[in-house]
Design a protein around this motif. Structure first.
Motif, PDB file in Angstrom:
ATOM      1  N   ASN A 187      50.760 -26.723  18.086  1.00 23.21           N
ATOM      2  CA  ASN A 187      50.107 -25.482  18.520  1.00 23.21           C
ATOM      3  C   ASN A 187      48.970 -25.081  17.576  1.00 23.21           C
ATOM      4  OD1 ASN A 187      51.313 -24.230  16.265  1.00 23.21           O
ATOM      5  ND2 ASN A 187      52.993 -23.371  17.458  1.00 23.21           N
ATOM      6  N   ASP A 188      48.514 -26.047  16.781  1.00 26.52           N
ATOM      7  CA  ASP A 188      47.351 -25.917  15.892  1.00 26.52           C
ATOM      8  C   ASP A 188      47.642 -25.246  14.552  1.00 26.52           C
ATOM      9  OD1 ASP A 188      45.443 -27.179  17.567  1.00 26.52           O
ATOM     10  OD2 ASP A 188      45.184 -25.322  18.708  1.00 26.52           O
ATOM     11  N   TRP A 189      48.797 -24.547  14.456  1.00 28.04           N
ATOM     12  CA  TRP A 189      49.028 -23.764  13.242  1.00 28.04           C
ATOM     13  C   TRP A 189      50.426 -23.995  12.687  1.00 28.04           C
ATOM     14  CZ3 TRP A 189      44.769 -21.622  11.356  1.00 28.04           C
ATOM     15  CH2 TRP A 189      43.729 -21.356  12.243  1.00 28.04           C
ATOM     16  N   GLY A 190      50.515 -24.409  11.436  1.00 28.96           N
ATOM     17  CA  GLY A 190      51.773 -24.439  10.711  1.00 28.96           C
ATOM     18  C   GLY A 190      51.889 -23.128   9.961  1.00 28.96           C
ATOM     19  N   ILE A 191      52.511 -22.145  10.574  1.00 30.22           N
ATOM     20  CA  ILE A 191      52.483 -20.737  10.155  1.00 30.22           C
ATOM     21  C   ILE A 191      51.027 -20.270  10.208  1.00 30.22           C
ATOM     22  CG2 ILE A 191      53.150 -19.028   8.433  1.00 30.22           C
ATOM     23  CD1 ILE A 191      55.272 -20.909   7.412  1.00 30.22           C
ATOM     24  N   SER A 192      50.306 -20.288   9.083  1.00 30.66           N
ATOM     25  CA  SER A 192      48.912 -19.846   9.077  1.00 30.66           C
ATOM     26  C   SER A 192      47.956 -20.957   8.634  1.00 30.66           C
ATOM     27  CB  SER A 192      48.756 -18.635   8.145  1.00 30.66           C
ATOM     28  OG  SER A 192      49.154 -18.979   6.827  1.00 30.66           O
ATOM     29  N   GLY A 259      54.908  -9.490  14.251  1.00 30.79           N
ATOM     30  CA  GLY A 259      54.450  -8.746  13.090  1.00 30.79           C
ATOM     31  C   GLY A 259      53.346  -9.473  12.353  1.00 30.79           C
ATOM     32  N   ASP A 260      53.091 -10.717  12.759  1.00 34.70           N
ATOM     33  CA  ASP A 260      52.017 -11.522  12.180  1.00 34.70           C
ATOM     34  C   ASP A 260      50.664 -10.938  12.597  1.00 34.70           C
ATOM     35  OD1 ASP A 260      50.241 -13.479  11.380  1.00 34.70           O
ATOM     36  OD2 ASP A 260      51.162 -15.110  12.520  1.00 34.70           O
ATOM     37  N   ALA A 261      49.841 -10.546  11.621  1.00 30.40           N
ATOM     38  CA  ALA A 261      48.533  -9.953  11.927  1.00 30.40           C
ATOM     39  C   ALA A 261      47.527 -10.978  12.423  1.00 30.40           C
ATOM     40  CB  ALA A 261      47.980  -9.253  10.690  1.00 30.40           C
ATOM     41  N   GLU A 262      47.771 -12.260  12.198  1.00 28.53           N
ATOM     42  CA  GLU A 262      46.952 -13.373  12.690  1.00 28.53           C
ATOM     43  C   GLU A 262      45.484 -13.303  12.247  1.00 28.53           C
ATOM     44  OE1 GLU A 262      48.260 -15.284  16.603  1.00 28.53           O
ATOM     45  OE2 GLU A 262      48.501 -13.136  17.013  1.00 28.53           O
ATOM     46  N   GLY A 263      45.249 -12.745  11.075  1.00 20.36           N
ATOM     47  CA  GLY A 263      43.887 -12.685  10.576  1.00 20.36           C
ATOM     48  C   GLY A 263      43.285 -14.040  10.278  1.00 20.36           C
ATOM     49  N   TYR A 264      44.109 -15.065  10.210  1.00 18.71           N
ATOM     50  CA  TYR A 264      43.660 -16.426   9.914  1.00 18.71           C
ATOM     51  C   TYR A 264      43.149 -17.167  11.148  1.00 18.71           C
ATOM     52  CZ  TYR A 264      48.365 -17.101  11.755  1.00 18.71           C
ATOM     53  OH  TYR A 264      49.490 -17.042  12.544  1.00 18.71           O
TER      54      TYR A 264
END
Length: 335
Positions: A187-192, A259-264
Protein backbone atom coordinates in the motif's frame (compact mmCIF):
# COMPACT_ATOMS: atom_id res chain seq x y z
CA UNK A 1 -9.06 -2.37 -16.05
CA UNK A 2 -10.49 -4.74 -18.64
CA UNK A 3 -13.10 -7.10 -17.25
CA UNK A 4 -12.14 -10.76 -17.43
CA UNK A 5 -13.94 -13.00 -19.89
CA UNK A 6 -13.57 -15.91 -17.44
CA UNK A 7 -15.83 -14.46 -14.74
CA UNK A 8 -19.62 -14.59 -14.91
CA UNK A 9 -21.72 -11.55 -14.04
CA UNK A 10 -22.80 -13.34 -10.86
CA UNK A 11 -19.16 -13.93 -9.87
CA UNK A 12 -18.35 -10.27 -10.44
CA UNK A 13 -21.28 -9.17 -8.32
CA UNK A 14 -20.14 -11.56 -5.60
CA UNK A 15 -16.67 -9.97 -5.59
CA UNK A 16 -18.20 -6.50 -5.37
CA UNK A 17 -20.60 -7.62 -2.66
CA UNK A 18 -17.68 -8.81 -0.52
CA UNK A 19 -15.90 -5.50 -1.03
CA UNK A 20 -19.02 -3.52 -0.09
CA UNK A 21 -19.49 -5.55 3.11
CA UNK A 22 -15.86 -4.97 4.10
CA UNK A 23 -16.05 -1.21 3.49
CA UNK A 24 -19.35 -0.90 5.34
CA UNK A 25 -17.82 -2.72 8.28
CA UNK A 26 -14.68 -0.59 8.36
CA UNK A 27 -16.69 2.63 8.15
CA UNK A 28 -18.86 1.50 11.09
CA UNK A 29 -15.85 0.50 13.19
CA UNK A 30 -14.27 3.87 12.42
CA UNK A 31 -17.47 5.64 13.47
CA UNK A 32 -17.64 3.78 16.77
CA UNK A 33 -13.93 4.18 17.40
CA UNK A 34 -14.05 7.98 17.18
CA UNK A 35 -17.45 8.44 18.86
CA UNK A 36 -16.02 9.16 22.29
CA UNK A 37 -12.39 10.03 21.59
CA UNK A 38 -12.95 13.62 20.55
CA UNK A 39 -12.60 16.63 20.57
CA UNK A 40 -9.06 15.95 21.81
CA UNK A 41 -8.07 12.55 20.43
CA UNK A 42 -7.48 10.08 23.26
CA UNK A 43 -6.36 6.67 22.03
CA UNK A 44 -7.22 5.03 25.35
CA UNK A 45 -10.76 6.35 25.65
CA UNK A 46 -14.11 4.98 24.65
CA UNK A 47 -15.80 1.76 23.62
CA UNK A 48 -12.87 0.68 21.44
CA UNK A 49 -9.66 1.64 23.27
CA UNK A 50 -6.19 1.23 21.83
CA UNK A 51 -4.86 1.30 18.29
CA UNK A 52 -7.03 0.59 15.27
CA UNK A 53 -5.74 -0.34 11.80
CA UNK A 54 -8.40 -0.28 9.09
CA UNK A 55 -8.18 -1.68 5.59
CA UNK A 56 -10.32 0.66 3.47
CA UNK A 57 -8.91 0.62 -0.07
CA UNK A 58 -7.46 -2.88 0.23
CA UNK A 59 -10.75 -4.74 -0.31
CA UNK A 60 -9.75 -6.10 -3.76
CA UNK A 61 -6.98 -8.16 -2.17
CA UNK A 62 -9.29 -9.85 0.32
CA UNK A 63 -12.12 -10.49 -2.12
CA UNK A 64 -9.82 -11.76 -4.87
CA UNK A 65 -8.01 -14.18 -2.56
CA UNK A 66 -10.90 -15.63 -0.61
CA UNK A 67 -13.10 -16.28 -3.63
CA UNK A 68 -10.81 -19.31 -4.21
CA UNK A 69 -10.71 -20.60 -0.64
CA UNK A 70 -12.92 -23.01 1.27
CA UNK A 71 -13.59 -23.02 5.00
CA UNK A 72 -11.00 -25.80 5.34
CA UNK A 73 -8.23 -23.73 3.78
CA UNK A 74 -6.16 -21.65 6.20
CA UNK A 75 -5.46 -17.92 6.10
CA UNK A 76 -3.23 -15.79 8.29
CA UNK A 77 -3.25 -11.99 8.31
CA UNK A 78 -1.37 -9.03 9.74
CA UNK A 79 -2.27 -6.22 12.15
CA UNK A 80 -4.67 -4.87 9.46
CA UNK A 81 -6.91 -7.94 9.32
CA UNK A 82 -10.62 -7.14 9.06
CA UNK A 83 -10.91 -7.24 5.26
CA UNK A 84 -9.44 -10.72 4.87
CA UNK A 85 -11.29 -11.98 7.96
CA UNK A 86 -14.63 -10.91 6.51
CA UNK A 87 -13.84 -12.29 3.06
CA UNK A 88 -12.77 -15.60 4.64
CA UNK A 89 -16.17 -15.89 6.31
CA UNK A 90 -15.33 -14.98 9.89
CA UNK A 91 -18.57 -14.24 11.76
CA UNK A 92 -19.16 -10.53 12.30
CA UNK A 93 -20.74 -10.77 15.75
CA UNK A 94 -17.88 -12.41 17.70
CA UNK A 95 -15.28 -10.51 15.68
CA UNK A 96 -16.88 -7.19 16.56
CA UNK A 97 -17.28 -8.18 20.20
CA UNK A 98 -13.56 -8.98 20.30
CA UNK A 99 -12.72 -5.59 18.76
CA UNK A 100 -14.85 -3.96 21.47
CA UNK A 101 -13.04 -6.01 24.14
CA UNK A 102 -16.12 -7.96 25.20
CA UNK A 103 -16.65 -11.45 26.63
CA UNK A 104 -18.55 -12.72 23.57
CA UNK A 105 -15.54 -12.08 21.34
CA UNK A 106 -13.33 -14.80 19.90
CA UNK A 107 -10.76 -14.24 22.64
CA UNK A 108 -13.30 -13.20 25.31
CA UNK A 109 -12.18 -9.60 24.81
CA UNK A 110 -8.56 -10.29 25.72
CA UNK A 111 -7.04 -10.09 22.25
CA UNK A 112 -8.55 -7.11 20.47
CA UNK A 113 -8.62 -6.37 16.78
CA UNK A 114 -5.02 -7.42 16.01
CA UNK A 115 -5.34 -10.85 17.59
CA UNK A 116 -8.40 -12.47 16.04
CA UNK A 117 -8.51 -16.27 15.99
CA UNK A 118 -11.35 -18.30 14.50
CA UNK A 119 -10.72 -22.05 14.28
CA UNK A 120 -14.04 -22.63 12.48
CA UNK A 121 -12.76 -20.76 9.41
CA UNK A 122 -9.03 -21.45 9.98
CA UNK A 123 -8.32 -17.72 10.30
CA UNK A 124 -5.80 -15.96 12.53
CA UNK A 125 -3.86 -12.70 12.64
CA UNK A 126 -1.20 -10.99 14.71
CA UNK A 127 0.13 -7.56 15.49
CA UNK A 128 3.72 -8.80 15.11
CA UNK A 129 5.23 -7.95 11.73
CA UNK A 130 5.59 -11.04 9.46
CA UNK A 131 4.33 -13.29 12.28
CA UNK A 132 1.64 -14.86 10.11
CA UNK A 133 4.02 -16.46 7.61
CA UNK A 134 5.52 -19.22 9.81
CA UNK A 135 2.06 -20.40 11.03
CA UNK A 136 0.83 -20.55 7.42
CA UNK A 137 3.95 -22.54 6.60
CA UNK A 138 3.15 -24.96 9.43
CA UNK A 139 -0.45 -25.32 8.30
CA UNK A 140 0.68 -26.05 4.74
CA UNK A 141 3.15 -28.61 6.08
CA UNK A 142 0.33 -30.35 7.96
CA UNK A 143 -1.91 -30.32 4.91
CA UNK A 144 0.80 -31.96 2.82
CA UNK A 145 1.44 -34.62 5.46
CA UNK A 146 -2.29 -35.33 5.63
CA UNK A 147 -2.40 -35.86 1.88
CA UNK A 148 -5.37 -33.56 1.21
CA UNK A 149 -5.58 -30.66 -1.24
CA UNK A 150 -6.01 -27.89 1.32
CA UNK A 151 -3.91 -24.74 1.00
CA UNK A 152 -2.66 -22.03 3.33
CA UNK A 153 -2.44 -18.34 2.49
CA UNK A 154 -0.36 -15.78 4.37
CA UNK A 155 -1.31 -12.13 3.80
CA UNK A 156 1.23 -9.56 4.93
CA UNK A 157 2.40 -6.02 4.21
CA UNK A 158 5.29 -4.93 2.00
CA UNK A 159 7.30 -3.79 5.03
CA UNK A 160 7.33 -7.31 6.44
CA UNK A 161 9.09 -8.58 3.29
CA UNK A 162 12.29 -7.22 4.87
CA UNK A 163 11.86 -9.38 7.98
CA UNK A 164 13.74 -12.62 8.54
CA UNK A 165 10.51 -14.59 9.04
CA UNK A 166 9.49 -13.72 5.48
CA UNK A 167 12.66 -15.10 3.92
CA UNK A 168 12.86 -18.14 6.17
CA UNK A 169 9.26 -19.04 5.35
CA UNK A 170 9.75 -18.69 1.59
CA UNK A 171 12.89 -20.80 1.73
CA UNK A 172 11.27 -23.69 3.60
CA UNK A 173 8.07 -23.50 1.55
CA UNK A 174 10.06 -23.93 -1.63
CA UNK A 175 12.41 -26.53 -0.18
CA UNK A 176 9.53 -28.71 1.03
CA UNK A 177 7.24 -27.81 -1.92
CA UNK A 178 4.39 -26.81 0.39
CA UNK A 179 0.86 -25.76 -0.66
CA UNK A 180 1.13 -22.17 0.52
CA UNK A 181 0.60 -18.80 -1.16
CA UNK A 182 2.32 -15.70 0.17
CA UNK A 183 0.44 -12.47 -0.62
CA UNK A 184 2.15 -9.13 0.00
CA UNK A 185 -0.07 -6.05 0.19
CA UNK A 186 1.94 -3.09 -1.07
CA UNK A 187 0.00 0.00 0.00
CA UNK A 188 3.09 2.20 -0.56
CA UNK A 189 3.68 2.95 3.12
CA UNK A 190 5.36 1.02 5.93
CA UNK A 191 3.69 3.09 8.66
CA UNK A 192 5.05 6.46 7.42
CA UNK A 193 8.04 5.26 5.37
CA UNK A 194 7.77 4.93 1.57
CA UNK A 195 9.04 1.66 0.18
CA UNK A 196 11.71 3.51 -1.82
CA UNK A 197 13.41 4.34 1.48
CA UNK A 198 13.13 0.89 3.03
CA UNK A 199 13.33 -1.73 0.28
CA UNK A 200 16.13 -2.36 -2.21
CA UNK A 201 13.90 -3.83 -4.94
CA UNK A 202 11.06 -2.16 -6.82
CA UNK A 203 8.83 -5.21 -6.42
CA UNK A 204 8.93 -7.89 -3.77
CA UNK A 205 7.68 -10.32 -6.39
CA UNK A 206 11.21 -10.51 -7.84
CA UNK A 207 12.40 -12.01 -4.56
CA UNK A 208 10.53 -15.22 -5.44
CA UNK A 209 13.28 -16.14 -7.92
CA UNK A 210 15.78 -16.49 -5.08
CA UNK A 211 13.65 -19.29 -3.65
CA UNK A 212 12.71 -21.07 -6.85
CA UNK A 213 9.02 -20.18 -6.91
CA UNK A 214 6.82 -18.07 -9.22
CA UNK A 215 6.59 -14.37 -8.35
CA UNK A 216 3.76 -12.16 -9.61
CA UNK A 217 3.16 -8.44 -9.22
CA UNK A 218 -0.47 -7.31 -9.60
CA UNK A 219 -0.85 -3.62 -10.46
CA UNK A 220 -3.89 -1.37 -10.40
CA UNK A 221 -5.61 -2.66 -7.24
CA UNK A 222 -7.93 -4.68 -9.49
CA UNK A 223 -10.03 -7.34 -7.80
CA UNK A 224 -10.28 -9.34 -11.01
CA UNK A 225 -6.52 -9.28 -11.54
CA UNK A 226 -6.00 -10.44 -7.95
CA UNK A 227 -8.60 -13.15 -8.52
CA UNK A 228 -6.79 -14.39 -11.63
CA UNK A 229 -3.33 -14.41 -10.03
CA UNK A 230 -4.47 -16.13 -6.84
CA UNK A 231 -6.53 -18.62 -8.84
CA UNK A 232 -3.41 -19.83 -10.65
CA UNK A 233 -1.44 -19.98 -7.40
CA UNK A 234 -4.13 -21.93 -5.55
CA UNK A 235 -4.50 -24.41 -8.42
CA UNK A 236 -0.73 -24.88 -8.44
CA UNK A 237 -0.65 -25.47 -4.69
CA UNK A 238 -3.58 -27.90 -4.73
CA UNK A 239 -1.88 -29.86 -7.51
CA UNK A 240 1.22 -30.34 -5.35
CA UNK A 241 3.43 -27.95 -7.32
CA UNK A 242 4.43 -25.80 -4.37
CA UNK A 243 4.28 -22.17 -3.25
CA UNK A 244 3.78 -18.85 -5.04
CA UNK A 245 4.62 -15.27 -4.05
CA UNK A 246 2.16 -12.57 -5.13
CA UNK A 247 2.50 -8.85 -4.46
CA UNK A 248 -0.52 -6.62 -5.00
CA UNK A 249 -0.11 -2.88 -5.41
CA UNK A 250 -3.10 -1.74 -3.40
CA UNK A 251 -4.21 1.46 -1.63
CA UNK A 252 -4.52 2.59 1.95
CA UNK A 253 -7.36 5.12 1.96
CA UNK A 254 -6.88 6.10 5.60
CA UNK A 255 -3.96 6.34 8.00
CA UNK A 256 -1.65 3.62 9.20
CA UNK A 257 -3.72 3.76 12.39
CA UNK A 258 -6.72 5.83 13.36
CA UNK A 259 -5.45 9.13 14.67
CA UNK A 260 -2.62 9.20 12.13
CA UNK A 261 -2.31 12.80 10.86
CA UNK A 262 -0.73 11.50 7.61
CA UNK A 263 1.45 14.56 7.16
CA UNK A 264 3.99 12.35 5.40
CA UNK A 265 1.65 11.58 2.46
CA UNK A 266 1.89 13.81 -0.62
CA UNK A 267 -0.75 11.71 -2.41
CA UNK A 268 -3.74 12.37 -0.13
CA UNK A 269 -5.63 14.58 -2.58
CA UNK A 270 -5.62 11.84 -5.22
CA UNK A 271 -6.67 9.03 -2.89
CA UNK A 272 -10.48 9.37 -3.25
CA UNK A 273 -10.21 9.12 -7.04
CA UNK A 274 -8.42 5.76 -6.66
CA UNK A 275 -11.06 4.18 -4.43
CA UNK A 276 -11.47 0.64 -5.85
CA UNK A 277 -15.14 0.15 -4.95
CA UNK A 278 -16.80 2.94 -7.00
CA UNK A 279 -14.38 2.16 -9.84
CA UNK A 280 -15.40 -1.50 -9.97
CA UNK A 281 -19.08 -0.67 -9.46
CA UNK A 282 -19.03 1.71 -12.42
CA UNK A 283 -17.22 -0.83 -14.61
CA UNK A 284 -19.82 -3.49 -13.87
CA UNK A 285 -22.68 -1.07 -14.50
CA UNK A 286 -21.19 0.06 -17.81
CA UNK A 287 -20.79 -3.58 -18.86
CA UNK A 288 -24.43 -4.30 -18.01
CA UNK A 289 -23.61 -6.72 -15.20
CA UNK A 290 -24.93 -4.61 -12.34
CA UNK A 291 -28.00 -2.44 -11.87
CA UNK A 292 -28.46 0.45 -9.47
CA UNK A 293 -31.07 -1.63 -7.64
CA UNK A 294 -28.67 -4.54 -7.21
CA UNK A 295 -25.97 -2.26 -5.86
CA UNK A 296 -28.39 -0.65 -3.41
CA UNK A 297 -29.42 -4.11 -2.22
CA UNK A 298 -25.74 -4.92 -1.55
CA UNK A 299 -25.37 -1.77 0.50
CA UNK A 300 -28.59 -2.38 2.44
CA UNK A 301 -27.67 -5.98 3.25
CA UNK A 302 -24.17 -4.97 4.34
CA UNK A 303 -25.50 -2.21 6.59
CA UNK A 304 -27.98 -4.60 8.22
CA UNK A 305 -25.31 -7.22 8.95
CA UNK A 306 -22.81 -4.68 10.26
CA UNK A 307 -25.22 -2.78 12.49
CA UNK A 308 -26.42 -6.10 13.92
CA UNK A 309 -22.81 -6.96 14.81
CA UNK A 310 -22.27 -3.53 16.41
CA UNK A 311 -25.41 -3.94 18.55
CA UNK A 312 -24.30 -7.44 19.58
CA UNK A 313 -20.86 -6.18 20.62
CA UNK A 314 -22.26 -3.31 22.65
CA UNK A 315 -24.65 -5.65 24.48
CA UNK A 316 -21.92 -8.15 25.31
CA UNK A 317 -20.52 -7.89 28.87
CA UNK A 318 -17.05 -6.55 29.51
CA UNK A 319 -14.50 -8.89 31.16
CA UNK A 320 -14.33 -8.60 34.91
CA UNK A 321 -11.02 -7.21 36.26
CA UNK A 322 -10.98 -10.02 38.82
CA UNK A 323 -10.79 -12.53 35.96
CA UNK A 324 -7.89 -10.93 34.13
CA UNK A 325 -5.87 -14.16 34.21
CA UNK A 326 -8.71 -16.32 32.94
CA UNK A 327 -7.91 -18.03 29.62
CA UNK A 328 -4.19 -17.37 30.06
CA UNK A 329 -3.63 -20.91 31.31
CA UNK A 330 -5.43 -24.12 30.44
CA UNK A 331 -8.17 -24.91 32.92
CA UNK A 332 -9.68 -28.22 34.01
CA UNK A 333 -6.87 -30.43 32.71
CA UNK A 334 -5.87 -33.37 34.90
CA UNK A 335 -2.18 -33.66 35.63
Amino acid sequence: MTLSTELTEESRRSLLNTMVLIRTYEEAIRREYYADKMPAFDIGAGLVPGEMHLSAGQEPVAAGICAHLTTDDALTASHRPHHVAIAKGVALRPMTAEIFGREDGFGHGRGGHMHLFDPSTHFSCSGIIAEGLPPALGQAFAFKRQGNNRVAVAVTGEGSANQGAFHESLNLAALWKLPVIFVVEDNDWGISVPRSQSTSVVSNAVRAAAYGMPGIRVEGNSVEDVYAAVGEAVARARAGDGPTLIEVHTLRLWGHFEGDAEGYRPDLLSVPDRDPIPRYRDELMQAGGLSAEQYQAMQDSAAEQVEDAIRFAKASPAPQPSEHLKYVFSEGVNS
